[in-house]
Design an enzyme around this catalytic site. Sequence first.
Site, PDB file in Angstrom:
ATOM      1  N   THR A 112      -0.106  84.547   8.046  1.00  0.00           N
ATOM      2  CA  THR A 112       0.922  85.203   8.850  1.00  0.00           C
ATOM      3  C   THR A 112       0.748  84.820  10.319  1.00  0.00           C
ATOM      4  O   THR A 112      -0.345  84.929  10.868  1.00  0.00           O
ATOM      5  CB  THR A 112       0.865  86.746   8.720  1.00  0.00           C
ATOM      6  OG1 THR A 112      -0.457  87.204   9.049  1.00  0.00           O
ATOM      7  CG2 THR A 112       1.225  87.179   7.309  1.00  0.00           C
ATOM      8  N   ILE A 136       0.024  88.055  12.696  1.00  0.00           N
ATOM      9  CA  ILE A 136      -1.225  88.811  12.566  1.00  0.00           C
ATOM     10  C   ILE A 136      -2.422  87.867  12.448  1.00  0.00           C
ATOM     11  O   ILE A 136      -3.363  87.940  13.226  1.00  0.00           O
ATOM     12  CB  ILE A 136      -1.184  89.769  11.352  1.00  0.00           C
ATOM     13  CG1 ILE A 136      -0.056  90.792  11.522  1.00  0.00           C
ATOM     14  CG2 ILE A 136      -2.529  90.486  11.196  1.00  0.00           C
ATOM     15  CD1 ILE A 136       0.143  91.702  10.312  1.00  0.00           C
ATOM     16  N   CYS A 137      -2.376  86.971  11.483  1.00  0.00           N
ATOM     17  CA  CYS A 137      -3.545  86.159  11.166  1.00  0.00           C
ATOM     18  C   CYS A 137      -3.713  84.930  12.051  1.00  0.00           C
ATOM     19  O   CYS A 137      -4.826  84.425  12.204  1.00  0.00           O
ATOM     20  CB  CYS A 137      -3.499  85.713   9.698  1.00  0.00           C
ATOM     21  SG  CYS A 137      -3.406  87.072   8.520  1.00  0.00           S
ATOM     22  N   LEU A 138      -2.607  84.423  12.623  1.00  0.00           N
ATOM     23  CA  LEU A 138      -2.666  83.184  13.404  1.00  0.00           C
ATOM     24  C   LEU A 138      -2.794  83.420  14.900  1.00  0.00           C
ATOM     25  O   LEU A 138      -3.595  82.766  15.574  1.00  0.00           O
ATOM     26  CB  LEU A 138      -1.413  82.350  13.122  1.00  0.00           C
ATOM     27  CG  LEU A 138      -1.327  80.964  13.770  1.00  0.00           C
ATOM     28  CD1 LEU A 138      -2.407  80.038  13.226  1.00  0.00           C
ATOM     29  CD2 LEU A 138       0.057  80.351  13.557  1.00  0.00           C
TER      30      LEU A 138
END
Length: 199
Positions: A115, A118-120
């Site tokens: 994502t 959120i994750c990146l």
Amino acid sequence: MEKSPHFKPAQCALLLIDHQVGTTQLIKNMNPDQSIRNAITLLKAALAFDMPIVMTSSQEDHVQGPLHPSLERVAPEAFAKRVKRQGVVNAWDDPHFSEAVSATGRKQLIIAAVTTDICLVFPTISAVEAGYEVQAVLDASGSSFSIGEETSRRRMERAGVWLTSTNTMVAELVGNWATPQGMALVPLLAADPPMLPVY
């Protein structure tokens, strides 16, 4: 305007963050299967150039689920060595992950995460702050809502992260399609590769 760095395979490492079978369902701005296919293409490029690969996952025994099985099939060694986080949102804040990246000895990082919003966004910015040159691969990532995607892209750019796509990143690494790596990788850039199962 700051000059864009030229990424060379001998200076690069590939980081794949949280491409898990549950978390992929959060991707709504593109086909989740496409993001996984693009992550696989990046993996194959990294393997073709013998680049270090660092994978990480978050709470595999929760709703996020395990990493996509295609990652294991393509890069079993990196998969086996993946950093299993226990809930830390910004992967860079997990010392096992940031230390694994440091251990590669590479200062140019190609990063994709399941994502964008959120994750990146967080680890790419943290990596820049830690002195790395970073390209974020946007089509191997995605978001639930367009506002999250757009604001995360703006935030990364303002922090010094370079935004790219899978095909552009592979072409930059190859440099010359007539090389052995170029001839092996150019078929992966086909417009309509076979669909991968999400599970």
